[in-house]
Scaffold this motif. Structure first.
Motif, mmCIF file in Angstrom:
data_model
loop_
_atom_site.group_PDB
_atom_site.id
_atom_site.type_symbol
_atom_site.label_atom_id
_atom_site.label_comp_id
_atom_site.label_asym_id
_atom_site.label_seq_id
_atom_site.Cartn_x
_atom_site.Cartn_y
_atom_site.Cartn_z
ATOM 1 N N ASP A 1 -84.755 57.503 -38.352
ATOM 2 C CA ASP A 1 -83.641 57.955 -37.512
ATOM 3 C C ASP A 1 -82.359 58.101 -38.331
ATOM 4 O O ASP A 1 -81.598 59.048 -38.141
ATOM 5 C CB ASP A 1 -83.407 56.985 -36.361
ATOM 6 C CG ASP A 1 -84.533 57.014 -35.342
ATOM 7 O OD1 ASP A 1 -85.232 58.049 -35.276
ATOM 8 O OD2 ASP A 1 -84.711 56.018 -34.632
ATOM 9 N N TRP A 2 -82.120 57.173 -39.243
ATOM 10 C CA TRP A 2 -80.923 57.227 -40.078
ATOM 11 C C TRP A 2 -80.964 58.422 -41.027
ATOM 12 O O TRP A 2 -79.946 59.066 -41.267
ATOM 13 C CB TRP A 2 -80.769 55.943 -40.894
ATOM 14 C CG TRP A 2 -80.237 54.827 -40.063
ATOM 15 C CD1 TRP A 2 -80.966 53.791 -39.536
ATOM 16 C CD2 TRP A 2 -78.907 54.634 -39.625
ATOM 17 N NE1 TRP A 2 -80.152 52.973 -38.812
ATOM 18 C CE2 TRP A 2 -78.867 53.469 -38.851
ATOM 19 C CE3 TRP A 2 -77.729 55.340 -39.822
ATOM 20 C CZ2 TRP A 2 -77.706 53.002 -38.274
ATOM 21 C CZ3 TRP A 2 -76.567 54.863 -39.244
ATOM 22 C CH2 TRP A 2 -76.564 53.712 -38.484
ATOM 23 N N VAL A 3 -82.139 58.704 -41.542
ATOM 24 C CA VAL A 3 -82.284 59.846 -42.451
ATOM 25 C C VAL A 3 -82.000 61.141 -41.697
ATOM 26 O O VAL A 3 -81.277 62.012 -42.179
ATOM 27 C CB VAL A 3 -83.687 59.864 -43.092
ATOM 28 C CG1 VAL A 3 -83.896 61.134 -43.893
ATOM 29 C CG2 VAL A 3 -83.885 58.636 -43.967
ATOM 30 N N GLY A 4 -82.552 61.252 -40.512
ATOM 31 C CA GLY A 4 -82.320 62.442 -39.693
ATOM 32 C C GLY A 4 -80.855 62.590 -39.330
ATOM 33 O O GLY A 4 -80.298 63.693 -39.371
ATOM 34 N N PHE A 5 -80.215 61.478 -38.982
ATOM 35 C CA PHE A 5 -78.797 61.497 -38.660
ATOM 36 C C PHE A 5 -77.977 61.969 -39.863
ATOM 37 O O PHE A 5 -77.087 62.803 -39.726
ATOM 38 C CB PHE A 5 -78.341 60.102 -38.228
ATOM 39 C CG PHE A 5 -76.862 59.978 -38.048
ATOM 40 C CD1 PHE A 5 -76.251 60.493 -36.916
ATOM 41 C CD2 PHE A 5 -76.085 59.363 -39.017
ATOM 42 C CE1 PHE A 5 -74.876 60.383 -36.752
ATOM 43 C CE2 PHE A 5 -74.718 59.254 -38.857
ATOM 44 C CZ PHE A 5 -74.106 59.762 -37.723
ATOM 45 N N GLY A 6 -78.284 61.444 -41.029
ATOM 46 C CA GLY A 6 -77.568 61.835 -42.244
ATOM 47 C C GLY A 6 -77.730 63.309 -42.553
ATOM 48 O O GLY A 6 -76.775 63.982 -42.947
ATOM 49 N N ASP A 7 -78.935 63.803 -42.374
ATOM 50 C CA ASP A 7 -79.188 65.228 -42.615
ATOM 51 C C ASP A 7 -78.374 66.105 -41.657
ATOM 52 O O ASP A 7 -77.804 67.126 -42.060
ATOM 53 C CB ASP A 7 -80.674 65.551 -42.465
ATOM 54 C CG ASP A 7 -81.500 65.060 -43.634
ATOM 55 O OD1 ASP A 7 -80.908 64.760 -44.696
ATOM 56 O OD2 ASP A 7 -82.737 64.977 -43.489
ATOM 57 N N LEU A 8 -78.320 65.710 -40.396
ATOM 58 C CA LEU A 8 -77.563 66.490 -39.416
ATOM 59 C C LEU A 8 -76.068 66.463 -39.718
ATOM 60 O O LEU A 8 -75.388 67.491 -39.610
ATOM 61 C CB LEU A 8 -77.821 65.959 -37.999
ATOM 62 C CG LEU A 8 -79.212 66.235 -37.438
ATOM 63 C CD1 LEU A 8 -79.395 65.524 -36.102
ATOM 64 C CD2 LEU A 8 -79.437 67.724 -37.276
ATOM 65 N N GLN A 9 -75.552 65.306 -40.093
ATOM 66 C CA GLN A 9 -74.125 65.211 -40.409
ATOM 67 C C GLN A 9 -73.786 66.056 -41.635
ATOM 68 O O GLN A 9 -72.748 66.712 -41.679
ATOM 69 C CB GLN A 9 -73.726 63.746 -40.645
ATOM 70 C CG GLN A 9 -73.724 62.919 -39.397
ATOM 71 C CD GLN A 9 -72.710 63.395 -38.358
ATOM 72 O OE1 GLN A 9 -71.784 64.136 -38.641
ATOM 73 N NE2 GLN A 9 -72.899 62.967 -37.133
ATOM 74 N N THR A 10 -74.638 66.020 -42.636
ATOM 75 C CA THR A 10 -74.401 66.802 -43.849
ATOM 76 C C THR A 10 -74.417 68.291 -43.529
ATOM 77 O O THR A 10 -73.580 69.051 -44.036
ATOM 78 C CB THR A 10 -75.457 66.466 -44.923
ATOM 79 O OG1 THR A 10 -75.386 65.069 -45.196
ATOM 80 C CG2 THR A 10 -75.222 67.243 -46.184
ATOM 81 N N ALA A 11 -75.333 68.703 -42.688
ATOM 82 C CA ALA A 11 -75.405 70.117 -42.311
ATOM 83 C C ALA A 11 -74.129 70.539 -41.581
ATOM 84 O O ALA A 11 -73.602 71.632 -41.824
ATOM 85 C CB ALA A 11 -76.626 70.369 -41.434
#
Length: 51
Positions: free
Chosen positions: A3-13
């Motif tokens: 979940d944290w990895v997905g969150f980080g990816d979305l924020q970076t995008a």
């Protein structure tokens, strides 16, 4: 953990998208200012026909 990895990816995008808009806006404003300056220079009356 995923979940944290997905969150980080979305924020970076989202950050990349926002930064791209900023660069685009600066480019558009710069071109508009250059065009306006050229038009103003061209429209100035000439003093004694030489300036």
């Amino acid at each position: 953990m995923a979940d944290w990895v997905g969150f980080g990816d979305l924020q970076t995008a989202q950050l990349d998208k926002a930064n791209g808009r900023t660069v685009d806006t600066i480019d558009i404003v710069s071109r508009c200012e250059s065009r306006a300056a050229a038009a103003q220079h061209k429209a100035r009356p000439k003093v004694l026909g030489i300036f």
